[in-house]
Scaffold this motif. Sequence first.
Motif, PDB file in Angstrom:
ATOM      1  N   TRP A 318     -13.094 -57.500  38.933  1.00 41.36           N
ATOM      2  CA  TRP A 318     -13.176 -56.221  38.228  1.00 41.36           C
ATOM      3  C   TRP A 318     -13.847 -56.499  36.896  1.00 41.36           C
ATOM      4  N   VAL A 319     -15.053 -56.005  36.737  1.00 40.93           N
ATOM      5  CA  VAL A 319     -15.888 -56.363  35.596  1.00 40.93           C
ATOM      6  C   VAL A 319     -15.391 -55.681  34.328  1.00 40.93           C
ATOM      7  N   LYS A 320     -15.137 -56.501  33.310  1.00 40.96           N
ATOM      8  CA  LYS A 320     -14.751 -56.005  31.990  1.00 40.96           C
ATOM      9  C   LYS A 320     -15.935 -56.258  31.063  1.00 40.96           C
ATOM     10  N   GLY A 321     -16.846 -55.314  31.040  1.00 41.61           N
ATOM     11  CA  GLY A 321     -18.152 -55.599  30.470  1.00 41.61           C
ATOM     12  C   GLY A 321     -18.507 -54.803  29.235  1.00 41.61           C
ATOM     13  N   VAL A 322     -19.589 -55.270  28.612  1.00 46.22           N
ATOM     14  CA  VAL A 322     -20.240 -54.573  27.505  1.00 46.22           C
ATOM     15  C   VAL A 322     -21.742 -54.752  27.651  1.00 46.22           C
ATOM     16  N   GLU A 340     -23.199 -67.594  18.776  1.00 45.62           N
ATOM     17  CA  GLU A 340     -21.875 -68.100  19.136  1.00 45.62           C
ATOM     18  C   GLU A 340     -20.774 -67.233  18.536  1.00 45.62           C
ATOM     19  N   ARG A 341     -20.929 -66.797  17.301  1.00 41.46           N
ATOM     20  CA  ARG A 341     -19.920 -65.913  16.706  1.00 41.46           C
ATOM     21  C   ARG A 341     -19.758 -64.651  17.536  1.00 41.46           C
ATOM     22  N   ARG A 342     -20.895 -64.077  17.941  1.00 43.36           N
ATOM     23  CA  ARG A 342     -20.819 -62.814  18.681  1.00 43.36           C
ATOM     24  C   ARG A 342     -20.163 -63.024  20.059  1.00 43.36           C
ATOM     25  N   LEU A 343     -20.537 -64.087  20.742  1.00 38.70           N
ATOM     26  CA  LEU A 343     -19.997 -64.306  22.079  1.00 38.70           C
ATOM     27  C   LEU A 343     -18.516 -64.663  22.021  1.00 38.70           C
ATOM     28  N   ARG A 344     -18.115 -65.391  21.003  1.00 36.53           N
ATOM     29  CA  ARG A 344     -16.681 -65.682  20.872  1.00 36.53           C
ATOM     30  C   ARG A 344     -15.898 -64.413  20.556  1.00 36.53           C
ATOM     31  N   GLN A 345     -16.499 -63.494  19.809  1.00 32.05           N
ATOM     32  CA  GLN A 345     -15.850 -62.206  19.592  1.00 32.05           C
ATOM     33  C   GLN A 345     -15.703 -61.449  20.913  1.00 32.05           C
ATOM     34  N   ALA A 346     -16.689 -61.563  21.772  1.00 31.24           N
ATOM     35  CA  ALA A 346     -16.596 -60.920  23.082  1.00 31.24           C
ATOM     36  C   ALA A 346     -15.447 -61.504  23.893  1.00 31.24           C
ATOM     37  N   VAL A 347     -15.366 -62.816  23.967  1.00 31.50           N
ATOM     38  CA  VAL A 347     -14.292 -63.459  24.730  1.00 31.50           C
ATOM     39  C   VAL A 347     -12.934 -63.074  24.154  1.00 31.50           C
ATOM     40  N   ALA A 349     -12.042 -60.417  22.850  1.00 35.45           N
ATOM     41  CA  ALA A 349     -11.709 -59.041  23.225  1.00 35.45           C
ATOM     42  C   ALA A 349     -11.426 -58.889  24.715  1.00 35.45           C
ATOM     43  N   GLY A 350     -11.408 -59.982  25.461  1.00 42.85           N
ATOM     44  CA  GLY A 350     -11.147 -59.900  26.887  1.00 42.85           C
ATOM     45  C   GLY A 350     -12.356 -59.563  27.722  1.00 42.85           C
ATOM     46  N   ILE A 351     -13.520 -59.493  27.114  1.00 44.68           N
ATOM     47  CA  ILE A 351     -14.762 -59.185  27.823  1.00 44.68           C
ATOM     48  C   ILE A 351     -15.160 -60.378  28.684  1.00 44.68           C
ATOM     49  N   ASP A 352     -15.613 -60.113  29.910  1.00 42.22           N
ATOM     50  CA  ASP A 352     -16.054 -61.216  30.768  1.00 42.22           C
ATOM     51  C   ASP A 352     -17.484 -61.046  31.281  1.00 42.22           C
ATOM     52  N   TYR A 353     -18.168 -59.994  30.851  1.00 40.29           N
ATOM     53  CA  TYR A 353     -19.493 -59.682  31.420  1.00 40.29           C
ATOM     54  C   TYR A 353     -20.346 -59.029  30.340  1.00 40.29           C
ATOM     55  N   LEU A 354     -21.557 -59.532  30.183  1.00 42.06           N
ATOM     56  CA  LEU A 354     -22.538 -58.952  29.273  1.00 42.06           C
ATOM     57  C   LEU A 354     -23.734 -58.494  30.087  1.00 42.06           C
ATOM     58  N   ARG A 355     -24.092 -57.232  29.942  1.00 36.72           N
ATOM     59  CA  ARG A 355     -25.328 -56.755  30.543  1.00 36.72           C
ATOM     60  C   ARG A 355     -26.417 -56.823  29.480  1.00 36.72           C
ATOM     61  N   GLU A 373     -20.806 -71.987  28.846  1.00 38.30           N
ATOM     62  CA  GLU A 373     -19.676 -72.750  28.317  1.00 38.30           C
ATOM     63  C   GLU A 373     -18.443 -71.879  28.096  1.00 38.30           C
ATOM     64  N   LEU A 374     -18.649 -70.620  27.735  1.00 37.27           N
ATOM     65  CA  LEU A 374     -17.533 -69.732  27.416  1.00 37.27           C
ATOM     66  C   LEU A 374     -17.034 -68.946  28.621  1.00 37.27           C
ATOM     67  N   GLY A 375     -17.742 -69.012  29.737  1.00 37.03           N
ATOM     68  CA  GLY A 375     -17.307 -68.290  30.922  1.00 37.03           C
ATOM     69  C   GLY A 375     -17.591 -66.806  30.882  1.00 37.03           C
ATOM     70  N   LEU A 376     -18.713 -66.424  30.288  1.00 38.17           N
ATOM     71  CA  LEU A 376     -19.149 -65.032  30.257  1.00 38.17           C
ATOM     72  C   LEU A 376     -20.218 -64.810  31.309  1.00 38.17           C
ATOM     73  N   MET A 377     -19.968 -63.898  32.233  1.00 41.72           N
ATOM     74  CA  MET A 377     -20.989 -63.527  33.205  1.00 41.72           C
ATOM     75  C   MET A 377     -22.072 -62.700  32.524  1.00 41.72           C
ATOM     76  N   VAL A 378     -23.299 -62.832  33.009  1.00 43.70           N
ATOM     77  CA  VAL A 378     -24.434 -62.099  32.450  1.00 43.70           C
ATOM     78  C   VAL A 378     -25.152 -61.356  33.565  1.00 43.70           C
ATOM     79  N   GLY A 379     -25.326 -60.073  33.378  1.00 37.06           N
ATOM     80  CA  GLY A 379     -26.218 -59.285  34.218  1.00 37.06           C
ATOM     81  C   GLY A 379     -27.492 -59.038  33.434  1.00 37.06           C
ATOM     82  N   GLN A 380     -28.622 -59.499  33.945  1.00 43.20           N
ATOM     83  CA  GLN A 380     -29.882 -59.443  33.203  1.00 43.20           C
ATOM     84  C   GLN A 380     -30.788 -58.351  33.754  1.00 43.20           C
TER      85      GLN A 380
END
Length: 812
Positions: A318-322, A340-347, A349-355, A373-380
Amino acid sequence: MSAKRTLHEGWTVTGDPGAPLAVTAIPAAVPGEVVSDLLAAGLVGDPYTDRAEQELAWVGRHDWTYRTSFDFEGGDWDGVDLAFDGLDTVARVSLNGAVVGETANMHRRYRFDARTAIREGANELEVAFTAPYTYAEAQRERLGDRPNAYPEPGNFIRKAACNFGWDWGPNLAGVGIWRPVRLETWRTARLAEVVPHVSIEVADGAVKGVVEFAVDLQRAGDADLELVCTAGDQTTTVRVPAGTGAARARVEVPNPRAWWPHNRGAQFLYDAAVSLRSGGEELDSWSHRIGFRKVELDTEPDEDGRPYQLKINGRPVWVKGVNWIPDEALFGRIDPARIERRLRQAVAAGIDYLRVWGGGVYESEDFYRLCDELGLMVGQDFLFACAAYPEEEPFWSEAEAEARDNLARLAPHPSLVTWTGNNENIWGWHDWDWQEPLGDLTWGAGYYHDLLPKLVSEVDGTRPYWPGSPYSGARELHPNEQAHGSVHIWDVWNREDYAHYRDWRPRFVAEFGYQAPPTWATVRRMTTDEPLRAETPNMLWHQKAADGQAKLQRGLDAHLPPVRDFDDWLYFTQVNQARAVRLGIEHFRSLQPYCTGSVVWQLNDCWPVTSWAAIDGEERLKPLWYALKDAYADRIATFQPEGDGVKLVLVNDSDKPWGSVVGFWKCTPQGRINGRALLTIGVAARDTAELVLTGEVAPKPGEFLVTGREDFPRATWFTKEDKDMDWPTAEFTAETRPVPGGVEVKVTAETVLRDLCLFPDRLDPAATVDKALLTLIPGEEAVFTVTSEAIAASAALTAALTSKPVLRAIND
């Protein structure tokens, strides 16, 4: 052995003589862009403050020339190349007066043969940029105009569309050498391209990780070559006969540890490498980190329509995305630490997916490495957005070269899970009155339905492709049909109140969002208006959305008491944004597994602006970020409407069953408890449960529901809007005490406190706080931790933490 040397020093930039500002050989940053160079030289003002953006409109309408010099020692090299990872955008590259190459695409890498132009000793390198407007408008004139959501020619140049302005961004369409440049030398042969196709195979109960290396070579002769390919601790050697320009090698890793999103498992990464050798000597090498994981996108029609279900290693997610946009309008300012600051802020917040949205860029290696490294999925997205794009030359060839380049460049990254053909262009063709003005003109369909899926299969082959966002899965269907595929929800915000999110029953939401201004400290950066008001000229300049202020006011009128001053307006609009998005996410999560994900518009901003972002352009957290953290928690309870009543939905997005006792209270506006309920629950892993509230536990008009202080975010339900609730004036006590690095603020409620927030950036622009948007009933406490050495060192600032405008509640 090959040698690589960066050429980032000693650059200058000169403007053309017709520009309104004479610019001659000022220092230029490489990587960087011309607006930052002008700013650093003191020739222009900060484009992010007031209306200074307007004063830079001329930059994109004039040519610019970058120059540097470097020494070259010569040598017996078979290849001497100038390699540019990014030129923005239309450029002619000359070495010692000889043209070695030309470019017309910001989104791809270039390599130019410099052997005949380079000389031993001093060399002069020049990159002459044509004004982006000059090129784009000429192409538009040649090919015929096409619809665009914005009155700019960004669809006639392969440049980031948002450079020309967006409904959240400035128009700073300049030029520059925006990514690294190198001088590369080599002998005999070089690795022109290495694409690792990474997969997991299961046979007879055995699991193995497989890396199929596809290697292209550039040769200077016909020598026999050897490729030594490694993944983890496994190695395969392949002979490349004389005259052969490509090779494949397969490396198998037994029982690999899988890569998972951060909320599903660990992020195991393996070293992969290719060494090109001849006669035992290494000629060139390539290395990268990879991860073993399987990605699937289930879009097979079912009895309800067509799902859009992402699966990682066989398990539905279940994608928790931004949505992600470029993190700065001036790209040269974006360094790895900022990403890195921005992606750590995403993690966090419980976010797991960046479009990665199609009006921006294919992001940097640092971005994807950190997502790995942080375990964030990316939809490009491929980079087509909100416009009709010509398919005639040179654009077809540029689109193909760009896609091939980025498919190859990004192939090693396990975080990259999907490719999407465009942002809203198929939807635009259906609904935005494009068809009549287009007539028989091309508009991009050939890219999205033919070229791009072919290239994804051919170059990558390990990731799914989807033609557009939104898209319903078949050309005969409307592209934003909520029972099919992915949807964008923009009737809410543009026309409807955010409560109408509940009217939607989507399969997957790829965009939805609600606006608010940035934090106080960021507002003070973006405007010098005095006194501050929502409608002052510079506040309006930093509101790029059509009728944006009126839409914000409509939301305030629907839900909140009248504002008394700018402080109220700022706080109320930020709370409304947070409530809107949380309501939407919780509604969509309550629909799982029918609905399979939400991708909020948007995580970040590129400058100080009123926008849909959760993190503003000065990197500060808006209340929305805290709402995302609650709404995307692994376990949530949420009250949802059920007919004329209410139900409690429990969502368990963890790998363990959720067995617990959940309690909630039924309260009057004054905080008197009229009823209690304790529920023994059992929710299976990755599942939901619900209970319709009837009888004594159902709220009566004027009452509200609130869960206890549980180990999941507090859920609330209000039978009336705040503007209609009979709230008492907020009363509380507040105490402060020093803690390492800051101050702790303990608030004890004497009345109901609705959406309690603390805004320490009003006292110290660098200050942060750990929580926000707390609703308390009488007798409850909340403890805020403020991180700020400046506030901790000042008794006056510490005292200011306990009253308005720093400490706020809706009913204060």
